[in-house]
Write a protein that holds these residues in place. Structure first.
Motif, PDB file in Angstrom:
ATOM      1  N   GLN A 134     -17.389   9.837  36.781  1.00 42.27           N
ATOM      2  CA  GLN A 134     -16.137  10.542  36.561  1.00 42.27           C
ATOM      3  C   GLN A 134     -16.142  11.876  37.299  1.00 42.27           C
ATOM      4  O   GLN A 134     -17.149  12.593  37.337  1.00 42.27           O
ATOM      5  N   GLU A 164     -10.973  11.186  36.838  1.00 39.54           N
ATOM      6  CA  GLU A 164     -10.873   9.884  37.477  1.00 39.54           C
ATOM      7  C   GLU A 164     -12.257   9.390  37.892  1.00 39.54           C
ATOM      8  O   GLU A 164     -13.109  10.166  38.320  1.00 39.54           O
ATOM      9  N   TYR A 165     -12.452   8.076  37.810  1.00 40.26           N
ATOM     10  CA  TYR A 165     -13.734   7.485  38.187  1.00 40.26           C
ATOM     11  C   TYR A 165     -13.684   7.067  39.656  1.00 40.26           C
ATOM     12  O   TYR A 165     -13.497   5.902  39.992  1.00 40.26           O
TER      13      TYR A 165
END
Length: 501
Positions: free
Chosen positions: A215, A220-221
């Motif tokens: 992350q 967001e990954y």
């Protein structure tokens, strides 16, 4: 005392420079029996020869390891990549293992990571046309997915997502510090992507690839951590077991010398490190390069399903060949090239050629395009780029017969001279399909007649009888035949009929 001879050679060759004190010390200690051979090899004068080797702690250490619980084939040669056989629809476990050493990637401690599992093509030619191939599979298998996650059997996976536009991928979150197993099911078989040829089919290999991300600060990954994959072939149910047995029996018949050239079969398959898949997790969520209808249109061409609004790649509407305005110019920008591809029904390849200008695309040879797009679309794209027209199967000339009142007026104006009668202007109709429906459609386009208003097309026969124009009649038309036609209202008052004379 072979090591003494080695020492003498090292001294004479100048590899050991300051050896007086070291040599005497070694001799004394060896004479007393205080040092073993391993101790001698650990001394600095012997380490000099290995100084070029990287320290052990500099060896790249993968943070994760993925192990698929399926046996590898025994019929794989040494140094080749392993090959694993899977049964269609069967659940196979992929163990997600935390392989970090102490202190490695501390920022993910106590946090989740995201992994995306894909089934992709191993063959490079099929990789170029992946979207077309997968959409073709979707066309034949509506509602099915190429890859699924067996959720009830999986352990430690959370927030599982599957995207309808990504039939070959699943993604989920997991905790590296906990026991995690993802059970996958592959529903496509290797022979579905192999053209049928005489003598049987040889299925194409796939790859199972796992990409893992951590992350970022914005939640967001998208920060890539690790990727690994393995080569597989997928068979119909029980087919993988039979193939494994066949390979094992073939190996048993080989001599001991021949067996040395092959890898042993292992009960599990370890995925080896590879480059990350080009699609990032962001594009996984919103990754459709073109709307679904354009994929459907492309597949109409691939699977020979006729498109009611088009006749051929280079004969649009009234059957005229591709005009110069439709030709791609070398000066075309990337955006203009993308628009040209969309206009000419190559939407499947807009993403593949996303960085190509007009000059870049025009530099590709026919062989290049066939390798990238396959024989059918490769040749079609090459012909479109070169603005090559397709020879029609049949050409007929058609003219709408003027009204009788107009003819009489022109005769009167010409003092009754019939040579000054009505002027007949013919339209060329090019037919790519020898069918009555094609004649009807081309007539409507050529003379601006609403297609839905044409009920029937007849041909005037002997004694003025009206013969229904059928496919068989069209197939017996002579090339470059000339026809006059008139229109008469249908008996029910809705629409009209066309009569060819």
């Amino acid at each position: 005392m072979a090591w003494v001879l080695k020492m003498d050679e090292a001294i004479e060759s100048g590899l050991v420079h300051d050896f007086d004190a070291s040599l005497s010390g070694i001799g004394q200690e060896l004479g007393a029996g205080a040092y073993s051979m391993s101790d001698v090899l650990a001394l600095p004068i012997f380490k000099q020869e290995d100084s070029s080797l990287p320290p052990e702690n500099e060896t790249k250490h993968p943070p994760f390891q993925y192990v698929m619980c399926a046996a590898t084939s025994p019929a794989v040669k040494l140094y080749d990549e392993t090959l694993t056989y899977l049964n269609q629809g069967q659940s196979y476990e992929i163990r997600m293992l935390d392989n970090r050493k102490a202190g490695d990637i501390p920022e993910i401690n106590g946090k989740l990571v995201k992994s995306t599992i894909r089934v992709v093509f191993h063959d490079r030619r099929l990789q170029y046309t992946e979207h077309q191939q997968l959409e073709g599979w979707k066309w034949n298998r509506p509602g099915d997915r190429l890859l699924d996650l067996d959720i009830p059997m999986s352990v430690g996976v959370i927030d599982i997502k599957t995207n309808p536009s990504q039939l070959n991928a699943v993604e989920f979150l997991w905790d590296p510090t906990k026991c995690t197993s993802a059970f996958i099911q592959v529903h496509c078989i290797s022979t579905e992507f192999t053209p049928r040829k005489h003598g049987g089919e040889k299925g194409v290999p796939f790859r199972i690839q796992v990409d893992t991300f951590k992350q970022t600060e914005n939640g967001e990954y998208t920060d890539h951590l690790h990727s690994a994959s393995c080569q597989i072939k997928v068979f119909k149910p029980k087919g993988a077991d039979r193939k494994q047995k066949t390979d094992r029996e073939k190996m048993e018949k080989r001599t001991a010398h021949e067996k040395e050239k092959y890898q042993p079969s292992y009960d599990t398959t370890i995925l080896t490190e590879c480059s990350p898949w080009p699609d990032t997790p962001t594009t996984f969520v919103n990754n459709s390069p073109t709307p679904a209808p354009t994929f459907t249109s492309a597949q109409h061409n691939t699977y020979s399903v006729p498109d009611s609004n088009s006749s051929s790649p280079n004969h649009q509407g009234d059957g005229t060949s591709q005009g110069s305005g439709d030709q791609l110019h070398p000066s075309a920008t990337i955006q203009e090239t993308q628009q040209w591809l969309l206009k000419h029904r190559f939407s499947t390849y807009t993403r593949l050629f996303s960085n190509f200008s007009g000059a870049d695309l025009l530099k590709l040879t026919r062989e290049d395009l066939v390798q990238i797009c396959g024989p059918a679309d490769g040749i079609r794209l090459y012909n479109a780029l070169k603005a090559r027209s397709v020879r029609p199967r049949l050409t007929i000339y058609v003219c709408q017969e003027p009204l009788r009142s107009v003819q009489l007026e022109r005769q009167d104006a010409g003092n009754g001279d019939s040579s000054n009668g009505a002027i007949y202007v013919y339209h060329a109709i090019y037919l790519e399909e020898m069918a009555a429906s094609e004649v009807t459609r081309k007539l409507a386009l050529a003379f601006n007649i609403p297609l839905h208003q044409i009920n029937q097309v007849y041909r005037q026969g002997p004694t003025g009888i009206h013969i229904l124009v059928s496919d068989q009649m069209v197939q017996n038309f002579h090339d470059e035949s000339c026809f006059l036609f008139t229109t008469i209202k249908a008996e029910n008052g809705e629409g009209f009929h066309i009569i060819l004379k």
